[in-house]
Design an enzyme around this catalytic site. Structure first.
Site, PDB file in Angstrom:
ATOM      1  N   GLY A 229     -11.538 -52.025 -34.334  1.00 32.19           N
ATOM      2  CA  GLY A 229     -11.068 -53.088 -33.435  1.00 32.19           C
ATOM      3  C   GLY A 229     -11.344 -52.719 -31.983  1.00 32.19           C
ATOM      4  O   GLY A 229     -12.475 -52.338 -31.634  1.00 32.19           O
ATOM      5  N   GLY A 232     -13.374 -49.540 -30.892  1.00 28.77           N
ATOM      6  CA  GLY A 232     -14.796 -49.348 -31.169  1.00 28.77           C
ATOM      7  C   GLY A 232     -15.073 -49.074 -32.633  1.00 28.77           C
ATOM      8  O   GLY A 232     -14.573 -49.765 -33.529  1.00 28.77           O
ATOM      9  N   GLY A 258     -16.402 -57.830 -37.414  1.00 27.28           N
ATOM     10  CA  GLY A 258     -16.780 -56.757 -38.343  1.00 27.28           C
ATOM     11  C   GLY A 258     -18.129 -57.033 -38.992  1.00 27.28           C
ATOM     12  O   GLY A 258     -18.956 -56.127 -39.155  1.00 27.28           O
ATOM     13  N   ASP A 259     -18.370 -58.295 -39.340  1.00 24.36           N
ATOM     14  CA  ASP A 259     -19.651 -58.658 -39.978  1.00 24.36           C
ATOM     15  C   ASP A 259     -20.790 -58.458 -38.980  1.00 24.36           C
ATOM     16  O   ASP A 259     -21.877 -57.979 -39.338  1.00 24.36           O
ATOM     17  CB  ASP A 259     -19.629 -60.124 -40.433  1.00 24.36           C
TER      18      ASP A 259
HETATM   19  O1  F1X Z   1     -11.188 -63.347 -47.662  1.00 22.08           O
HETATM   20  P1  F1X Z   1     -12.356 -62.448 -47.357  1.00 22.08           P
HETATM   21  O2  F1X Z   1     -13.538 -62.755 -48.228  1.00 22.08           O
HETATM   22  O3  F1X Z   1     -12.012 -61.003 -47.295  1.00 22.08           O
HETATM   23  O4  F1X Z   1     -12.806 -62.786 -45.856  1.00 22.08           O
HETATM   24  C1  F1X Z   1     -13.287 -64.063 -45.551  1.00 22.08           C
HETATM   25  C2  F1X Z   1     -13.439 -64.171 -44.059  1.00 22.08           C
HETATM   26  O5  F1X Z   1     -12.209 -63.942 -43.373  1.00 22.08           O
HETATM   27  O6  F1X Z   1     -14.360 -63.182 -43.623  1.00 22.08           O
HETATM   28  C3  F1X Z   1     -15.156 -63.683 -42.556  1.00 22.08           C
HETATM   29  C4  F1X Z   1     -14.937 -62.840 -41.336  1.00 22.08           C
HETATM   30  O7  F1X Z   1     -15.206 -61.508 -41.597  1.00 22.08           O
HETATM   31  C5  F1X Z   1     -14.782 -65.136 -42.372  1.00 22.08           C
HETATM   32  O8  F1X Z   1     -15.930 -65.902 -42.175  1.00 22.08           O
HETATM   33  C6  F1X Z   1     -14.046 -65.505 -43.625  1.00 22.08           C
HETATM   34  O9  F1X Z   1     -13.085 -66.510 -43.453  1.00 22.08           O
END
Ligand code: F1X
Length: 319
Positions: A229, A232, A258-259
């Site tokens: 977060g 870093g 994170g993605d």
């Molecule tokens: O419920 P999961 O699959 O763990 O996370 C889903 C999610 O929170 O992950 C993405 C952000 O990282 C969003 O696009 C999506 O809503």
């Protein structure tokens, strides 16, 4: 080429408030936006924006507006037939950037749908540099589904990254000896879920996070990118451990940060950058995403790795 799998994609609905969220109150939203999301989908979006080809594998009907939204955005989306309506995840964005997320379970997976996803990935594996397995599993999927998938894909030439949480993450960690992914991207809370440490400490103390991440490297994971977060991220490999501090960031929504970080790391890898440069790209991507509304994923022009400072943690490795 990056192939992503999002077994539980979501319509991400972001409600923006003009005053902080008050549980139990009636509040008027300033705006509501909807974006096709889910962790793998977000990584494919970042990839396409950066000029790296990507295929997004996910369950949906071919004519689902979700699929059409992705195709219109230029994302090569390969839906595997699934009759259930995709879930809606809600983000509440406070004016100070506080992000509250309500994630739905999603439609129940059938064995046919799960087998279809595996088959689609197998077919694409040969042309991929990386396969990214990302997000929660839908109800009905066995918790060890990712662990089995990693073991099954290890023979392909593609490298495998996993970003998941809760029971599927614990099942993967339990079975690392049967096949470890090349990259894992836990956050502080996820590190705590299998090391038993304190999540707040792991997020705020890079040395503690790196020590926890090292347990995965010792069990065969090539690289662990632990996102922390506002603190870093750390990168731990068998060759070393580094911590990167983000530039000052005006947070709008942390969804997708994170993605974006995971994609930044993959981009650095695909471009043959050194580990500390990959980490700087990861953190620069994550902070750029945090400055954007809802699940908006940054374009490379918004990403400033030169503002990220990286230090060597001098962790004792291989001990
Ligand atoms: O419920 P999961 O699959 O763990 O996370 C889903 C999610 O929170 O992950 C993405 C952000 O990282 C969003 O696009 C999506 O809503």
């Amino acid at each position: 080429m990056i192939v992503t799998l999002t077994p539980n994609p979501s319509h991400d609905r972001t409600v923006t408030l003009t005053s902080p969220l008050v549980p139990g109150a009636v509040q008027r939203a300033e705006s509501v936006i909807s974006q096709a999301g889910g962790k793998g989908v977000n990584i494919s979006r970042a990839s396409v924006a950066a000029g790296i080809p990507s295929i997004a594998v996910l369950p949906a009907t071919k004519d689902d507006p979700f699929v059409l939204e992705l195709l219109t955005a230029g994302i090569d989306c390969r839906p595997v037939h699934h009759g259930g309506a995709l879930r809606v995840n809600i983000t509440i964005s406070d004016p100070d950037g506080t992000t509250t997320k309500l994630n739905s379970p999603g439609p129940t997976a059938t064995p046919e749908m799960l087998a279809g996803l595996v088959e689609m990935l197998r077919r694409r594996a040969a042309s991929a540099d990386w396969i990214v397995l990302a997000g929660s599993l839908p109800p009905g999927a066995p918790v060890e589904w990712y662990a089995d998938l990693v073991a099954g894909l290890r023979g392909s030439s593609a490298r495998i990254a996993v970003d998941t949480s809760d029971a599927p993450l614990r099942a993967l960690v339990e079975r690392l000896d049967a096949g470890a992914p090349h990259l894992m991207k836990p956050n502080g809370e996820e590190l705590a879920s299998f090391t038993g440490g304190d999540p707040d400490l792991l997020e705020s103390d890079p040395e503690a996070a790196a020590t926890a991440a090292l347990t995965l490297v010792d069990r065969g994971v090539d690289a662990v990118l632990a996102t922390l977060g506002p603190h870093g991220a750390v990168l731990v490999t068998a060759a070393g451990a580094w911590h990167a501090t983000p530039p000052p960031t005006s947070v709008v929504s942390t969804v997708g940060a994170g993605d974006s970080s995971l994609f930044g790391y993959l981009l650095g890898d695909i471009r043959n950058r050194t580990p500390d440069q990959r980490l700087a790209l990861a953190v620069a991507y994550g902070s750029a995403a945090a400055g954007l509304p809802g699940t908006t994923i940054p374009h490379p022009s918004q990403v400033r790795p030169e503002l990220v400072s990286v230090r060597d943690l001098n962790l004792t490795l291989g001990g």
